[in-house]
Design an enzyme around this catalytic site. Structure first.
Site, PDB file in Angstrom:
ATOM      1  N   TYR A  62       0.833  -1.198   0.000  1.00  0.00           N
ATOM      2  CA  TYR A  62       0.000   0.000   0.000  1.00  0.00           C
ATOM      3  C   TYR A  62       0.869   1.250   0.000  1.00  0.00           C
ATOM      4  O   TYR A  62       2.091   1.178   0.178  1.00  0.00           O
ATOM      5  CB  TYR A  62      -0.932   0.004   1.223  1.00  0.00           C
ATOM      6  CG  TYR A  62      -0.264   0.344   2.541  1.00  0.00           C
ATOM      7  CD1 TYR A  62       0.577  -0.569   3.169  1.00  0.00           C
ATOM      8  CD2 TYR A  62      -0.464   1.575   3.154  1.00  0.00           C
ATOM      9  CE1 TYR A  62       1.198  -0.256   4.378  1.00  0.00           C
ATOM     10  CE2 TYR A  62       0.142   1.893   4.357  1.00  0.00           C
ATOM     11  CZ  TYR A  62       0.973   0.977   4.964  1.00  0.00           C
ATOM     12  OH  TYR A  62       1.587   1.287   6.148  1.00  0.00           O
ATOM     13  N   LEU A  69      11.340   1.009   6.951  1.00  0.00           N
ATOM     14  CA  LEU A  69      10.715   1.494   5.724  1.00  0.00           C
ATOM     15  C   LEU A  69      11.371   2.836   5.391  1.00  0.00           C
ATOM     16  O   LEU A  69      11.442   3.714   6.250  1.00  0.00           O
ATOM     17  CB  LEU A  69       9.210   1.697   5.914  1.00  0.00           C
ATOM     18  CG  LEU A  69       8.518   2.133   4.626  1.00  0.00           C
ATOM     19  CD1 LEU A  69       8.329   0.931   3.697  1.00  0.00           C
ATOM     20  CD2 LEU A  69       7.176   2.770   4.905  1.00  0.00           C
ATOM     21  N   GLU A  83      12.257   2.565  13.994  1.00  0.00           N
ATOM     22  CA  GLU A  83      11.404   3.636  13.472  1.00  0.00           C
ATOM     23  C   GLU A  83      10.103   3.627  14.268  1.00  0.00           C
ATOM     24  O   GLU A  83       9.872   2.746  15.100  1.00  0.00           O
ATOM     25  CB  GLU A  83      11.109   3.422  11.986  1.00  0.00           C
ATOM     26  CG  GLU A  83      10.406   2.100  11.702  1.00  0.00           C
ATOM     27  CD  GLU A  83      10.292   1.752  10.234  1.00  0.00           C
ATOM     28  OE1 GLU A  83      10.141   2.680   9.416  1.00  0.00           O
ATOM     29  OE2 GLU A  83      10.342   0.555   9.899  1.00  0.00           O
ATOM     30  N   ARG A  93      -8.190 -20.204  -1.278  1.00  0.00           N
ATOM     31  CA  ARG A  93      -7.140 -19.987  -0.285  1.00  0.00           C
ATOM     32  C   ARG A  93      -6.079 -21.092  -0.281  1.00  0.00           C
ATOM     33  O   ARG A  93      -6.251 -22.143   0.358  1.00  0.00           O
ATOM     34  CB  ARG A  93      -7.767 -19.848   1.101  1.00  0.00           C
ATOM     35  CG  ARG A  93      -6.776 -19.378   2.158  1.00  0.00           C
ATOM     36  CD  ARG A  93      -7.403 -19.288   3.530  1.00  0.00           C
ATOM     37  NE  ARG A  93      -6.426 -18.826   4.515  1.00  0.00           N
ATOM     38  CZ  ARG A  93      -5.464 -19.592   5.016  1.00  0.00           C
ATOM     39  NH1 ARG A  93      -5.364 -20.860   4.669  1.00  0.00           N
ATOM     40  NH2 ARG A  93      -4.604 -19.092   5.900  1.00  0.00           N
ATOM     41  N   ARG A 116       8.195   3.870  -4.776  1.00  0.00           N
ATOM     42  CA  ARG A 116       8.294   2.902  -3.680  1.00  0.00           C
ATOM     43  C   ARG A 116       7.286   1.771  -3.869  1.00  0.00           C
ATOM     44  O   ARG A 116       7.591   0.613  -3.577  1.00  0.00           O
ATOM     45  CB  ARG A 116       8.085   3.587  -2.326  1.00  0.00           C
ATOM     46  CG  ARG A 116       8.314   2.622  -1.163  1.00  0.00           C
ATOM     47  CD  ARG A 116       8.306   3.317   0.174  1.00  0.00           C
ATOM     48  NE  ARG A 116       7.021   3.952   0.439  1.00  0.00           N
ATOM     49  CZ  ARG A 116       6.787   4.767   1.457  1.00  0.00           C
ATOM     50  NH1 ARG A 116       7.764   5.046   2.315  1.00  0.00           N
ATOM     51  NH2 ARG A 116       5.610   5.304   1.648  1.00  0.00           N
TER      52      ARG A 116
HETATM   53  N1  PMP Z   1       7.902   3.853   8.722  1.00  0.00           N
HETATM   54  C1  PMP Z   1       6.773   3.129   8.753  1.00  0.00           C
HETATM   55  C2  PMP Z   1       6.778   1.797   9.407  1.00  0.00           C
HETATM   56  C3  PMP Z   1       5.597   3.645   8.163  1.00  0.00           C
HETATM   57  O1  PMP Z   1       4.453   2.923   8.190  1.00  0.00           O
HETATM   58  C4  PMP Z   1       5.621   4.933   7.587  1.00  0.00           C
HETATM   59  C5  PMP Z   1       4.367   5.537   7.027  1.00  0.00           C
HETATM   60  N2  PMP Z   1       3.945   4.914   5.876  1.00  0.00           N
HETATM   61  C6  PMP Z   1       6.830   5.629   7.567  1.00  0.00           C
HETATM   62  C7  PMP Z   1       7.954   5.056   8.151  1.00  0.00           C
HETATM   63  C8  PMP Z   1       6.923   6.989   6.926  1.00  0.00           C
HETATM   64  O2  PMP Z   1       6.902   6.861   5.523  1.00  0.00           O
HETATM   65  P1  PMP Z   1       6.370   8.048   4.609  1.00  0.00           P
HETATM   66  O3  PMP Z   1       7.252   9.221   4.896  1.00  0.00           O
HETATM   67  O4  PMP Z   1       6.567   7.541   3.219  1.00  0.00           O
HETATM   68  O5  PMP Z   1       4.955   8.281   4.968  1.00  0.00           O
END
Ligand code: PMP
Length: 284
Positions: free
Chosen positions: A33, A205, A180, A100, A52
């Site tokens: 997503y 991420l 994070e 499934r 991404r």
């Molecule tokens: N880390 C995680 C685990 C996230 O879910 C998000 C939000 N999607 C981010 C970082 C921040 O990413 P972005 O700046 O692309 O929203």
């Protein structure tokens, strides 16, 4: 006005929008997503988000449901049909609907869902006070670089945050380093004034906002380091903040109820928010 969603080729009222019970997103969280901010009716950093998504789909070996350029048009159309000014566009791609079975189905067609909703992009209280974060163990899988719809650890982390009166939970790896937030990247400013955020590999991420802020910092020759930092280092930091598409740059003023710096939003954090706002405003 009722909200409109796009579901597999059709624009439908949100209350009628549905996918099949055997959609692999529902059965296996087999999908990816993106969340893209809409400011003044325009998408912020859409290209970064679509790049991404391309990466997530490639890693998961899910086909594009439509061409990337078409997807961009569809997102804009959902925004338009919802007459959205400030808010977010959400899009989700799954491997599709099939009986499934764990292995990839041979015939499934990827599902595509796009929704849009309003969001206050200027949360005055939160900005004036800064936010509290707590820390939780990072219990996720090892491919956090993929923006997968499998978000249970983040759901649990955020719930713990809410129950502690905090806005976000910073996840911490087995060695005591912050990875994070549950839906944001984590940053600190050292006593020397250096900006620090974790280097992007499979452990986090790579936020599109994170990447943009790094570029804006670099353009201004501000000092930064991409490296892991511990919770202890964060306790002693001068400032802290988070970045994400929906929060832009948001100051953190307490970590596990310990004040960061003097307990007020940091100067650099606020300056970076302004810089990011200028970028977001100019990109629309
Ligand atoms: N880390 C995680 C685990 C996230 O879910 C998000 C939000 N999607 C981010 C970082 C921040 O990413 P972005 O700046 O692309 O929203």
């Amino acid at each position: 006005m009722s909200r409109i969603a796009y579901v597999n080729g059709r624009y439908v009222p949100l209350r009628e929008a549905a996918v099949h019970v055997e959609d692999r997103g529902f059965q296996f969280a087999d999908g990816a997503y993106e969340v893209i901010t809409v400011q003044a009716g325009h998408l912020v950093d859409a290209e970064g988000h679509l790049l991404r998504l391309a990466r997530s789909l490639r890693e998961l070996r899910i086909r594009w449901p439509v061409k990337p350029r078409t997807l961009h048009v569809l997102i804009r159309e959902v925004v338009r049909r919802n007459r959205l000014v400030d808010g977010t566009a959400y899009l989700q791609v799954t491997r599709g609907t099939a009986p499934r079975e764990f292995p990839f189905p041979k015939a499934a067609v990827p599902s595509l869902v796009i929704t849009a909703r309003r969001l206050d992009l200027n949360p005055v209280d939160r900005l004036a006070r800064g936010i509290k974060v707590i820390t939780v163990p990072d219990i996720r899988w090892k491919r956090r670089d993929i923006k997968s719809v499998s978000l249970l650890p983040q759901v649990l982390g955020k719930q713990t945050a809410v129950e502690s009166g905090a806005f976000e939970a910073w996840q911490v790896d087995d060695d005591g380093f912050v990875t994070e937030g549950c839906s944001s990247n984590a940053w600190i400013v050292t006593r020397e004034g250096t900006l620090v955020t974790r280097n992007a590999n499979t452990m986090i991420l790579n936020g599109i906002t994170r990447q943009r802020v790094l570029k804006l910092i670099d353009d201004r020759a501000m000092a930064f380091e991409e490296r892991p930092f511990t919770v202890d280092e964060a306790y002693g930091a001068k400032e802290a903040f988070i970045t994400s598409a929906t929060n832009y740059v948001l100051p953190v003023t307490a970590i596990n109820d310990r004040p960061v710096g003097n307990g007020a939003p940091g100067i650099l954090s606020q300056e970076l928010r302004q810089i990011y706002l200028e970028f977001a405003g100019a990109s629309v």
